[in-house]
Motif scaffolding. Structure first.
Motif, short mmCIF file in Angstrom:
data_model
loop_
_atom_site.label_atom_id
_atom_site.label_comp_id
_atom_site.label_asym_id
_atom_site.label_seq_id
_atom_site.Cartn_x
_atom_site.Cartn_y
_atom_site.Cartn_z
N LEU A 1 0.85 -1.16 0.11
CA LEU A 1 -0.17 -0.01 -0.03
C LEU A 1 1.01 1.34 0.04
O LEU A 1 1.98 1.41 0.87
CB LEU A 1 -1.08 0.07 1.36
CG LEU A 1 -2.04 -1.22 1.32
CD1 LEU A 1 -2.80 -0.81 2.62
CD2 LEU A 1 -2.92 -1.02 0.11
N GLU A 2 0.55 2.22 -0.82
CA GLU A 2 1.33 3.36 -0.93
C GLU A 2 0.63 4.69 -0.33
O GLU A 2 -0.50 4.40 -0.16
CB GLU A 2 1.49 3.80 -2.42
CG GLU A 2 2.45 2.59 -3.07
CD GLU A 2 2.34 2.89 -4.87
OE1 GLU A 2 1.88 4.11 -5.20
OE2 GLU A 2 3.04 2.02 -5.53
N GLU A 3 1.38 5.67 0.00
CA GLU A 3 0.90 6.82 0.55
C GLU A 3 -0.21 7.43 -0.38
O GLU A 3 0.42 8.10 -1.23
CB GLU A 3 1.79 7.78 1.12
CG GLU A 3 2.56 7.32 2.45
CD GLU A 3 1.43 7.41 3.58
OE1 GLU A 3 0.37 8.03 3.52
OE2 GLU A 3 1.70 6.63 4.45
N CYS A 4 -1.45 7.50 -0.14
CA CYS A 4 -2.23 7.97 -1.19
C CYS A 4 -3.69 8.02 -0.31
O CYS A 4 -3.82 7.46 0.58
CB CYS A 4 -2.36 7.55 -2.41
SG CYS A 4 -2.85 5.88 -2.72
N GLU A 5 -4.78 8.55 -1.34
CA GLU A 5 -5.98 8.91 -0.66
C GLU A 5 -6.66 7.60 -1.10
O GLU A 5 -6.59 7.40 -2.51
CB GLU A 5 -6.64 9.93 -0.92
CG GLU A 5 -6.06 11.22 -0.60
CD GLU A 5 -6.47 11.51 0.80
OE1 GLU A 5 -7.50 11.34 1.33
OE2 GLU A 5 -5.49 11.67 1.60
N TYR A 6 -7.40 6.71 -0.35
CA TYR A 6 -7.92 5.54 -0.71
C TYR A 6 -9.56 5.70 -0.59
O TYR A 6 -9.98 6.45 0.41
CB TYR A 6 -7.47 4.34 0.20
CG TYR A 6 -6.17 4.00 0.01
CD1 TYR A 6 -5.87 3.05 -1.22
CD2 TYR A 6 -5.13 4.53 0.50
CE1 TYR A 6 -4.65 2.43 -1.47
CE2 TYR A 6 -3.79 3.80 0.12
CZ TYR A 6 -3.68 2.96 -0.61
OH TYR A 6 -2.42 2.51 -0.94
N GLU A 7 -10.12 5.09 -1.52
CA GLU A 7 -11.79 4.95 -1.37
C GLU A 7 -12.03 3.66 -0.58
O GLU A 7 -11.66 2.71 -0.78
CB GLU A 7 -12.34 4.82 -2.58
CG GLU A 7 -14.07 4.75 -2.41
CD GLU A 7 -14.69 4.22 -3.66
OE1 GLU A 7 -13.91 4.30 -4.91
OE2 GLU A 7 -16.03 4.07 -3.51
N VAL A 8 -12.60 3.99 0.67
CA VAL A 8 -12.94 2.87 1.59
C VAL A 8 -14.35 2.57 1.78
O VAL A 8 -15.18 3.42 1.87
CB VAL A 8 -12.38 3.16 3.05
CG1 VAL A 8 -12.58 2.00 3.85
CG2 VAL A 8 -10.72 3.49 3.01
#
Ligand SMILES: [Zn+2]
Length: 466
Positions: A152-159
């Motif tokens: 997992l990379e540092e970014c904005e995820y849709e959860v």
């Protein structure tokens, strides 16, 4: 009709076919996302219901059961963690273990650092997904492999967790098979785990097969099979069935019976009840390497059945001991972890334990002054040279010697070191030869050969003491 024990009958079947039947049912049940409430356990119970007569109960949310309350019902349709571009990096559709069971709904966009406290992995097994639950504390979470986490990379995820936690019901199933006595043998299996094979499905498939196998038989005891969510299900059943619980004479919790580990029996809280002794005797003679564990108040639903108010004679039969094998409560407890031969072998052990319970009774030697002359009755056979006697003759001598009205056949099997089935065969033969009389439960002698009291190898009259 040739009389047969349950074990003899099982041994007459092809173990490969028997194992495959059990395994195939586990395969069918495997994909369902079960939890302690909801449509997953309902679907599971309805698949069991296609095989045995199962009465389904629905208990509303909010119902008090002893110190607990029936929780809200949980259902889930989908869940994922998605990259900004749209690819799912964690996907409930690939494994239902990816969601913390009982997760509250969520749909949000968040950074990895905000997401991290909601993620669970097993660092020492980086390919495996853990199975986690949060039934009684409202929260949400995802379970994933350590490798997935590292990627997992540092970014904005849709959860997204598309679940509902709402007033509904707790569902459980029971199959009751009446016997001659209203005293019961309880067989209990939890049905609340998602896609986990050994811890859950092995117990369910074996319990279902045992109920099928015992259906329609002329049994000494009545048998009650419970298919329930773990902990809360047993508590619920006990709270609603306090009178019926008084009739439970012996019981087994079945779980983790399909792995390649040795068989284990965990004793009831009483520690020396008839089922404890029966299981120990069967494991000793039929299971090869095996283990007997003392009772402890942690484990499966034997904890509830053995709580001090009930203190039922209920032990737990398993192979791998829950919590002690690494695959426990992980994605590695899958269909490769269980095996047809082990499932069939575990079923066989259950049948042998039932044989002991069904046939354990006491007799009185009608010819107690010195040995009766067995040779004259063609009941004495020495084998080989010297003064050794064969197993059959030895078993007859033990039964005659200890049948003073005080010792049950299980007592005799334990003291002689001879397997229960051989002791029981000896007693049946001696009874047929007029050398023994069976005793009733209260110790009264059954005199004469009344209707229904003739020696009958399949349906001996019950007379034992716990
Ligand atoms: Zn479990």
């Amino acid at each position: 009709m040739t009389p047969m024990s349950l074990l003899t009958e099982i041994d007459g079947k092809d173990p490969a076919i028997l194992g495959q039947e059990l395994y195939r049912f586990a395969e069918d049940l495997f994909p369902i996302c079960r939890s302690i409430t909801g449509d997953g356990i309902r679907r599971t119970l309805s698949m069991i219901q296609e095989r045995i007569h199962l009465q389904i109960s629905e208990v509303p949310t909010g119902t008090p059961v002893f110190d607990w309350t029936i929780p809200k019902e949980w259902n889930i349709r989908d869940a994922y963690i998605r990259l900004p571009g749209g690819r799912r990096v964690v996907d409930f559709q690939k494994s239902n273990l990816h969601v913390l069971s009982y997760s509250t709904p969520v749909h949000a966009t968040m950074s990895l650092s905000d997401l991290r406290p909601h993620l669970y992995t097993i660092p020492q097994h980086p390919d495996w997904i853990p199975n986690k639950t949060s039934y009684y504390q409202p929260q949400w979470g995802f379970c994933l492999s350590e490798n997935q986490m590292q990627a997992l990379e540092e970014c904005e995820y849709e959860v997204c967790i598309d679940s509902t936690l709402a007033d509904g019901h707790l569902t459980y199933g029971e199959c009751y098979l009446p016997g001659k006595s209203s005293d019961e043998v309880l067989i209990s299996s939890h049905a609340c785990h998602p896609s986990l094979a050994n811890d859950n499905l092995s117990g369910l498939t074996i319990a279902t097969a045992l109920a099928q196998f015992l259906s329609g038989r002329n049994l000494r005891y009545s048998y009650r099979f419970l298919f329930i969510p773990g902990t809360i299900g047993a508590i619920t059943w006990l709270a609603r069935n306090q009178e019926a619980a008084k009739r439970i004479r012996h019981g087994l919790v079945l779980t983790c019976l399909g792995d390649r580990g040795d068989l284990h029996y965990k004793k009831s809280r009483r520690g020396n009840s008839e089922v404890d002794r029966a299981a120990a005797n069967v494991l000793r003679h039929y299971a090869g390497s095996s283990g007997i564990l003392e009772f402890s108040p942690y484990g499966y639903d034997e904890r509830q059945y053995c709580s001090p108010g009930f203190n039922l004679a209920v032990g737990c039969l398993m192979r791998g001991v829950p919590g002690t094998f690494p695959e426990y409560h992980t994605s590695a407890d899958n269909l490769e972890f269980i095996h047809p031969a082990e499932l069939a072998g575990s079923l066989r052990i259950c049948a042998a334990i039932f044989d002991v319970l069904e046939c354990n009774q006491r007799f009185r030697n009608l010819n107690p002054y010195c040995e009766p002359q067995l040779g004259r009755r063609n009941l004495f056979r020495s084998t080989g040279g010297g003064d050794s006697v064969g197993l059959e003759t030895n078993a007859r001598l033990w039964v005659l010697n200890l049948s003073d009205g005080q010792h049950s056949l299980l007592d005799i099997a334990e003291r002689s070191g001879i397997r229960f089935s051989a002791i029981k065969e000896a007693a049946t033969l001696l009874w047929e030869s007029g050398l023994l009389a069976p005793l009733l439960e209260d110790g009264a002698e059954i005199s004469g050969r009344k209707e229904g009291l003739q020696p009958d190898r399949t349906t001996s009259t019950p007379v034992s003491r716990d």
